[in-house]
Design a protein around this motif. Structure first.
Motif, PDB file in Angstrom:
ATOM      1  N   GLY A 172      -4.149   1.069  -2.372  1.00  9.72           N
ATOM      2  CA  GLY A 172      -4.227  -0.040  -1.431  1.00  9.72           C
ATOM      3  C   GLY A 172      -3.476  -1.269  -1.883  1.00  9.72           C
ATOM      4  N   GLY A 173      -2.375  -1.075  -2.601  1.00  9.42           N
ATOM      5  CA  GLY A 173      -1.523  -2.194  -2.988  1.00  9.42           C
ATOM      6  C   GLY A 173      -0.422  -2.404  -1.964  1.00  9.42           C
ATOM      7  N   VAL A 174       0.643  -3.085  -2.390  1.00  9.44           N
ATOM      8  CA  VAL A 174       1.740  -3.411  -1.476  1.00  9.44           C
ATOM      9  C   VAL A 174       2.360  -2.156  -0.883  1.00  9.44           C
ATOM     10  CG1 VAL A 174       4.071  -4.367  -1.374  1.00  9.44           C
ATOM     11  CG2 VAL A 174       2.265  -5.652  -2.504  1.00  9.44           C
ATOM     12  N   ALA A 175       2.623  -1.140  -1.714  1.00 11.87           N
ATOM     13  CA  ALA A 175       3.274   0.082  -1.228  1.00 11.87           C
ATOM     14  C   ALA A 175       2.406   0.804  -0.214  1.00 11.87           C
ATOM     15  CB  ALA A 175       3.610   0.996  -2.401  1.00 11.87           C
TER      16      ALA A 175
ATOM     17  N   LEU B  48       0.496  13.627   1.945  1.00 11.23           N
ATOM     18  CA  LEU B  48      -0.157  12.655   1.067  1.00 11.23           C
ATOM     19  C   LEU B  48       0.897  11.734   0.472  1.00 11.23           C
ATOM     20  CD1 LEU B  48      -2.466  11.524  -0.764  1.00 11.23           C
ATOM     21  CD2 LEU B  48      -2.005  13.452  -2.319  1.00 11.23           C
ATOM     22  N   ILE B  49       0.678  10.425   0.564  1.00  8.67           N
ATOM     23  CA  ILE B  49       1.526   9.439  -0.099  1.00  8.67           C
ATOM     24  C   ILE B  49       0.777   8.927  -1.322  1.00  8.67           C
ATOM     25  CG2 ILE B  49       2.697   7.210   0.071  1.00  8.67           C
ATOM     26  CD1 ILE B  49       3.007   7.669   3.050  1.00  8.67           C
ATOM     27  N   ALA B  50       1.370   9.103  -2.489  1.00  9.31           N
ATOM     28  CA  ALA B  50       0.779   8.609  -3.732  1.00  9.31           C
ATOM     29  C   ALA B  50       1.341   7.232  -4.023  1.00  9.31           C
ATOM     30  CB  ALA B  50       1.087   9.568  -4.884  1.00  9.31           C
ATOM     31  N   ALA B  51       0.553   6.222  -3.710  1.00  7.80           N
ATOM     32  CA  ALA B  51       0.915   4.830  -3.997  1.00  7.80           C
ATOM     33  C   ALA B  51      -0.118   4.281  -4.964  1.00  7.80           C
ATOM     34  CB  ALA B  51       0.968   4.017  -2.712  1.00  7.80           C
ATOM     35  N   ASP B  52      -0.468   5.106  -5.948  1.00  3.72           N
ATOM     36  CA  ASP B  52      -1.619   4.832  -6.820  1.00  3.72           C
ATOM     37  C   ASP B  52      -1.232   4.268  -8.181  1.00  3.72           C
ATOM     38  OD1 ASP B  52      -0.456   7.303  -7.334  1.00  3.72           O
ATOM     39  OD2 ASP B  52      -2.333   8.288  -7.850  1.00  3.72           O
ATOM     40  N   GLY B  53      -0.109   3.552  -8.240  1.00  5.97           N
ATOM     41  CA  GLY B  53       0.213   2.770  -9.426  1.00  5.97           C
ATOM     42  C   GLY B  53       1.004   3.488 -10.492  1.00  5.97           C
ATOM     43  N   SER B  54       1.412   2.730 -11.500  1.00  3.25           N
ATOM     44  CA  SER B  54       2.308   3.262 -12.529  1.00  3.25           C
ATOM     45  C   SER B  54       1.671   4.375 -13.346  1.00  3.25           C
ATOM     46  CB  SER B  54       2.774   2.131 -13.441  1.00  3.25           C
ATOM     47  OG  SER B  54       1.675   1.539 -14.098  1.00  3.25           O
TER      48      SER B  54
ATOM     49  N   ALA C   1       5.413   6.730  -4.092  1.00  9.15           N
ATOM     50  CA  ALA C   1       5.969   5.462  -3.620  1.00  9.15           C
ATOM     51  C   ALA C   1       5.515   4.338  -4.535  1.00  9.15           C
ATOM     52  CB  ALA C   1       5.527   5.177  -2.182  1.00  9.15           C
ATOM     53  N   GLY C   2       6.323   3.288  -4.629  1.00 15.15           N
ATOM     54  CA  GLY C   2       5.956   2.137  -5.439  1.00 15.15           C
ATOM     55  C   GLY C   2       5.937   2.470  -6.918  1.00 15.15           C
ATOM     56  N   ASP C   3       5.019   1.839  -7.652  1.00 20.15           N
ATOM     57  CA  ASP C   3       4.966   2.024  -9.109  1.00 20.15           C
ATOM     58  C   ASP C   3       4.688   3.459  -9.504  1.00 20.15           C
ATOM     59  OD1 ASP C   3       5.478  -0.628  -9.453  1.00 20.15           O
ATOM     60  OD2 ASP C   3       3.473  -1.198 -10.101  1.00 20.15           O
ATOM     61  N   ALA C   4       4.071   4.248  -8.651  1.00 22.45           N
ATOM     62  CA  ALA C   4       3.870   5.662  -8.961  1.00 22.45           C
ATOM     63  C   ALA C   4       5.206   6.372  -9.120  1.00 22.45           C
ATOM     64  CB  ALA C   4       3.048   6.340  -7.864  1.00 22.45           C
TER      65      ALA C   4
ATOM     66  N   ASN D 159       9.374  -5.132  -4.317  1.00 20.70           N
ATOM     67  CA  ASN D 159      10.352  -5.066  -3.232  1.00 20.70           C
ATOM     68  C   ASN D 159      10.899  -3.662  -3.053  1.00 20.70           C
ATOM     69  OD1 ASN D 159      10.753  -7.937  -2.196  1.00 20.70           O
ATOM     70  ND2 ASN D 159      10.977  -8.257  -4.387  1.00 20.70           N
ATOM     71  N   THR D 160      11.102  -2.957  -4.159  1.00 21.82           N
ATOM     72  CA  THR D 160      11.551  -1.567  -4.068  1.00 21.82           C
ATOM     73  C   THR D 160      10.467  -0.706  -3.436  1.00 21.82           C
ATOM     74  OG1 THR D 160      12.901  -1.895  -6.056  1.00 21.82           O
ATOM     75  CG2 THR D 160      12.510   0.372  -5.381  1.00 21.82           C
ATOM     76  N   ALA D 161       9.201  -1.016  -3.711  1.00 25.14           N
ATOM     77  CA  ALA D 161       8.082  -0.277  -3.114  1.00 25.14           C
ATOM     78  C   ALA D 161       8.084  -0.421  -1.595  1.00 25.14           C
ATOM     79  CB  ALA D 161       6.767  -0.778  -3.700  1.00 25.14           C
TER      80      ALA D 161
END
Length: 518
Positions: free
Chosen positions: A12-15, A172-178, A299-302, A315-317
């Motif tokens: 539930g972050g930006v991405a 499934l979109i994994a936007a669950d962080g680095s 997506a994002g940091d993941a 921004n890349t996310a």
């Protein structure tokens, strides 16, 4: 009965929130889960660039983002000193003047601004919008495991204090962080420079209104025997962040010790200061070798963790989400083949890797990044070309044979695989409409003033057709009066009429061999 949805988003972050909003705009029902009970309490990323704000503009959130970023609207530039109290603007070098001149032209290329908006302020805006628009947003709910096969993804979700339940999704979109547990479960390795530096961010509250009245800064580098690092403005009045290296003994400091250290580096011995939080973090470059595995997309940091160079990671996310959402929607609607989803990695991986690599050259600690800018010794690049002229090497577009877009100056010229050049349109049906605004939610055909050769095909293919009469824009994108561009929902040019391939065949090549009804 097991719940089933088209798309499940973990994170539930930006991405994740941006992806949810874009999918909702495309008419795709989505469930978003986030293990934490709320959006980020940390400021994290703050600089959201013009391309990101074009996405927010397309979502109708530009006014909300402008309001959220208003407190820092006048906070620009970078200071340096031994304390915040004695910090001064750096001497303007010739290299800095050249950089300022280049940045001054960037507003010519976009309908949207760049804003300072801390992530802990932006994320609630995105969450509120997602919930208001009907996205099923489930915070305090963790994705604990998942499996996938050729028909979809089955996830086990565990709400805080409640029994786990199963949910089935087509994707499934994994936007669950680095540290993405989903990426780890998929066994996707990461490449890059790896760890660059250990950092520690201290969020604090102190009324510094008078101290900064005549030096409203974005960032301020501090070189002090007590601790070196950088201050970041969070709201410009009483919320601030001090980012420092994780020095020996920092872990043993209690709030009283941090209050004393902050008084020292601020330069006000009797400062009334409250420590709001401490966040240790690693600055490094870690890019996933694959952005997709079966029906799961990173997506994002993941997908790409990188140093905090102008919030490049966030921004890349947002660009990831913008690229992926319309492709998922097209496949789910049956207007594109599943092969379209392969272009997500093809397009986003090279851009993310290059961005992470560039950020790593100048930024380990936040202070290092600031000094690279104020000294004028950072890598040379053209900001407009880097922001608006980037070209995908391969993907969901039809090359027209003109070769790559220039990287030393802005000049995409409507090449397929680049973001459509911006121009304000007086006759587009509403004031303040840009060519960039014309993108989405489906494909759009932009033509010159003579659209007779395109009208029949556009109607048959279900394409919205917009005539552009601006001779300067037509010259910029190298279109004659009877030429045309096919615009993807993410404002990327999919086809240029000079390619020699007909419109119908071009759309089929982009979307794959399916019944076309965009």
């Amino acid at each position: 009965m097991t719940e089933r949805v088209p798309v499940l988003i973990a994170g539930g972050g930006v991405a994740g929130l941006t992806a949810a909003l874009l999918l909702q705009q495309q008419g795709v029902a989505t469930v978003l889960v986030e293990k934490h009970a709320s959006t980020s309490p940390q400021p994290k990323a703050r600089r959201f660039n013009q391309r990101s704000n074009e996405v927010f503009r397309a979502l109708g959130l530009d006014d909300a983002v402008a309001e959220a970023s208003a407190p820092l609207a006048s906070f620009n530039g970078m200071l340096t000193g031994t304390t915040l109290a004695d910090a001064q603007w750096p001497e303007v070098t010739e290299a800095m003047r050249a950089g300022f001149a280049k940045h001054a032209t960037m507003s010519d290329h976009s309908p949207a601004p760049s804003v300072l908006c801390p992530q802990d302020v932006l994320e609630p805006v995105l969450r509120n919008a997602a919930e208001a628009r009907g996205v099923s947003v489930r915070f305090a709910t963790e994705l604990v495991s998942f499996t996938q096969d050729e028909t979809g993804v089955t996830a086990e979700l565990r709400p805080a204090g409640r029994e786990p339940y199963r949910l089935e999704a087509e994707y499934l979109i994994a936007a669950d962080g680095s540290r993405s547990p989903i990426r780890e479960a998929l066994g996707i390795p990461r490449s890059g420079y790896g760890r660059l530096a250990d950092n520690l961010d201290i969020a604090f509250r102190a009324d510094l209104t008078e101290l900064v009245r005549d030096k409203r800064f974005n960032l301020c580098t501090i070189e002090n025997p007590a601790a070196s690092g950088a201050f970041a403005s969070i709201n410009g009045t009483d919320r601030w962040l001090f980012s420092t290296s994780d020095f020996p003994g920092s872990a043993t400091l209690d709030d009283r010790g941090w209050r004393e250290l902050l008084r020292t580096v601020v330069g006000v011995p009797d400062l009334d200061v409250e420590v709001l939080g401490r966040m240790p973090w690693e600055s490094g470059m870690h890019v996933a070798d694959r952005f997709a595995e079966g029906r799961v997309f990173l997506a994002g940091d993941a997908a790409h963790a990188m140093p905090p160079m102008a919030a490049a990671g966030a921004n890349t996310a947002i660009a990831d989400a913008h690229n992926l959402a319309w492709k998922l929607a097209a496949v789910l609607r049956g207007t594109a083949s599943a092969a379209l989803l392969d272009t997500y990695h093809l397009e986003r991986y090279p851009i993310a890797y290059a961005t992470a690599e560039f950020s790593s050259l100048v930024s380990g600690h936040l202070g290092t990044m600031v000094k690279s800018v104020t000294s004028g010794e950072g890598p040379r690049f053209d900001p407009s070309a880097a922001m608006f002229g980037v070209q995908y090497d391969e993907g969901a577009f039809v090359p027209d044979g003109r070769g790559p877009a220039p990287v030393d100056h802005y000049g995409p010229a409507g090449r397929p695989g680049t973001r459509v050049p911006h121009a304000w349109l007086d006759g587009a049906g509403a004031p303040g409409v840009s060519t960039v605004d014309l993108a989405g939610p489906g494909f759009v055909l932009l033509t010159g003033p003579d659209d007779r050769r395109w009208a029949e095909d556009a109607e048959a293919l279900g394409l919205r057709l917009v005539r552009i009469g601006d001779p300067l824009w037509l010259a910029e994108v190298e279109l004659g009066d009877d030429g045309a561009l096919l615009l993807r929902p993410d404002a990327v040019v999919a086809w240029h009429s000079s390619s020699g391939l007909g419109l119908r065949d071009a759309l089929a090549r982009v979307l794959g061999p399916v019944e076309v009804n965009v």
